[in-house]
Design a protein around this motif. Structure first.
Motif, short mmCIF file in Angstrom:
data_model
loop_
_atom_site.label_atom_id
_atom_site.label_comp_id
_atom_site.label_asym_id
_atom_site.label_seq_id
_atom_site.Cartn_x
_atom_site.Cartn_y
_atom_site.Cartn_z
N LYS A 16 12.38 -5.10 20.17
CA LYS A 16 13.79 -4.71 20.33
C LYS A 16 14.36 -3.99 19.11
CE LYS A 16 14.74 -8.55 23.45
NZ LYS A 16 15.49 -9.81 23.61
N ILE A 17 13.64 -4.02 18.00
CA ILE A 17 14.14 -3.44 16.75
C ILE A 17 14.16 -1.92 16.86
CG2 ILE A 17 13.67 -3.11 14.29
CD1 ILE A 17 12.51 -5.93 14.28
N LYS A 18 15.30 -1.34 16.55
CA LYS A 18 15.46 0.12 16.57
C LYS A 18 15.54 0.69 15.15
CE LYS A 18 16.05 0.27 21.08
NZ LYS A 18 14.84 0.07 21.81
N ASN A 19 15.94 -0.14 14.20
CA ASN A 19 16.15 0.29 12.83
C ASN A 19 14.80 0.43 12.12
OD1 ASN A 19 16.50 0.01 9.92
ND2 ASN A 19 18.66 -0.34 10.39
N GLU A 20 14.51 1.63 11.61
CA GLU A 20 13.24 1.91 10.95
C GLU A 20 13.05 1.07 9.69
OE1 GLU A 20 9.57 3.43 10.88
OE2 GLU A 20 11.01 3.85 12.46
N GLU A 21 14.11 0.86 8.93
CA GLU A 21 14.01 0.07 7.68
C GLU A 21 13.66 -1.38 7.97
OE1 GLU A 21 17.38 0.44 5.10
OE2 GLU A 21 17.41 2.61 5.28
N LYS A 22 14.26 -1.93 9.02
CA LYS A 22 13.96 -3.32 9.37
C LYS A 22 12.52 -3.45 9.85
CE LYS A 22 18.65 -4.68 10.53
NZ LYS A 22 19.57 -5.12 11.59
N ILE A 26 9.51 -5.69 8.13
CA ILE A 26 8.68 -6.65 8.86
C ILE A 26 7.20 -6.32 8.69
CG2 ILE A 26 8.06 -7.46 11.18
CD1 ILE A 26 11.07 -7.21 11.87
N GLU A 27 6.86 -5.05 8.76
CA GLU A 27 5.47 -4.64 8.55
C GLU A 27 4.99 -5.04 7.17
OE1 GLU A 27 4.80 -0.61 11.16
OE2 GLU A 27 5.96 -0.44 9.32
N ASP A 28 5.83 -4.83 6.17
CA ASP A 28 5.48 -5.19 4.79
C ASP A 28 5.26 -6.69 4.66
OD1 ASP A 28 5.18 -4.59 1.93
OD2 ASP A 28 7.06 -5.71 1.74
N PHE A 29 6.16 -7.46 5.26
CA PHE A 29 6.05 -8.92 5.20
C PHE A 29 4.75 -9.40 5.86
CE2 PHE A 29 6.62 -13.00 7.36
CZ PHE A 29 6.82 -13.83 6.27
N SER A 31 2.01 -7.69 6.39
CA SER A 31 0.88 -7.23 5.59
C SER A 31 0.65 -8.12 4.38
CB SER A 31 1.12 -5.79 5.15
OG SER A 31 0.09 -5.35 4.31
N ARG A 32 1.72 -8.42 3.64
CA ARG A 32 1.59 -9.27 2.46
C ARG A 32 1.13 -10.67 2.83
NH1 ARG A 32 6.44 -10.19 0.23
NH2 ARG A 32 7.60 -8.97 1.72
N THR A 33 1.63 -11.19 3.95
CA THR A 33 1.26 -12.53 4.40
C THR A 33 -0.22 -12.59 4.75
OG1 THR A 33 3.49 -12.92 5.23
CG2 THR A 33 1.75 -14.34 6.08
N LEU A 34 -0.71 -11.58 5.46
CA LEU A 34 -2.13 -11.56 5.83
C LEU A 34 -3.02 -11.41 4.62
CD1 LEU A 34 -2.00 -9.47 9.12
CD2 LEU A 34 -2.22 -11.95 8.88
N LYS A 35 -2.62 -10.57 3.66
CA LYS A 35 -3.41 -10.41 2.43
C LYS A 35 -3.46 -11.72 1.66
CE LYS A 35 -2.61 -5.50 1.70
NZ LYS A 35 -1.92 -4.49 0.89
N LYS A 36 -2.33 -12.42 1.61
CA LYS A 36 -2.28 -13.70 0.90
C LYS A 36 -3.19 -14.72 1.57
CE LYS A 36 0.95 -17.20 -0.72
NZ LYS A 36 2.34 -17.67 -0.71
N GLN A 37 -3.20 -14.73 2.90
CA GLN A 37 -4.07 -15.66 3.62
C GLN A 37 -5.53 -15.37 3.35
OE1 GLN A 37 -2.86 -15.22 7.72
NE2 GLN A 37 -1.28 -16.77 7.55
N LYS A 38 -5.89 -14.08 3.33
CA LYS A 38 -7.28 -13.71 3.05
C LYS A 38 -7.66 -14.12 1.64
CE LYS A 38 -7.60 -9.78 6.19
NZ LYS A 38 -7.73 -8.33 6.30
#
Length: 79
Positions: A16-22, A26-29, A31-38
């Motif tokens: 539902k998100i239309k705002n590119e910045e949001k 979310i993509e950044d979050f 990505s960082r979460t998955l890298k941290k898990q690895k």
């Protein structure tokens, strides 16, 4: 099964998100979460995170310092 339902709910909300910045945030979050898990999964010991942080020159310097000071036996030290 509750976890799977929560994941689906999050996906619905993201769609539902239309705002590119949001969306980028979310993509950044994610990505960082998955890298941290690895990274956490790779850690075999508490010191594993320090592997590879020294350059070749720094590692050689430390190795030489250890060889000169720790691996030298002074016979007078035993008296």
């Amino acid at each position: 099964m509750v976890t799977e339902a929560r994941k689906l709910h999050v996906i619905e909300q993201v769609l539902k998100i239309k705002n590119e910045e949001k969306l980028a945030a979310i993509e950044d979050f994610v990505s960082r979460t998955l890298k941290k898990q690895k990274k956490e999964a790779r850690l075999e010991s508490p010191f594993q995170e320090f592997v590879g942080i020294w350059s070749e020159e720094e590692a050689a310097e430390i190795e030489n310092a250890i060889a000169e000071s720790c691996e030298t036996i002074n016979p007078d030290d035993w008296k």
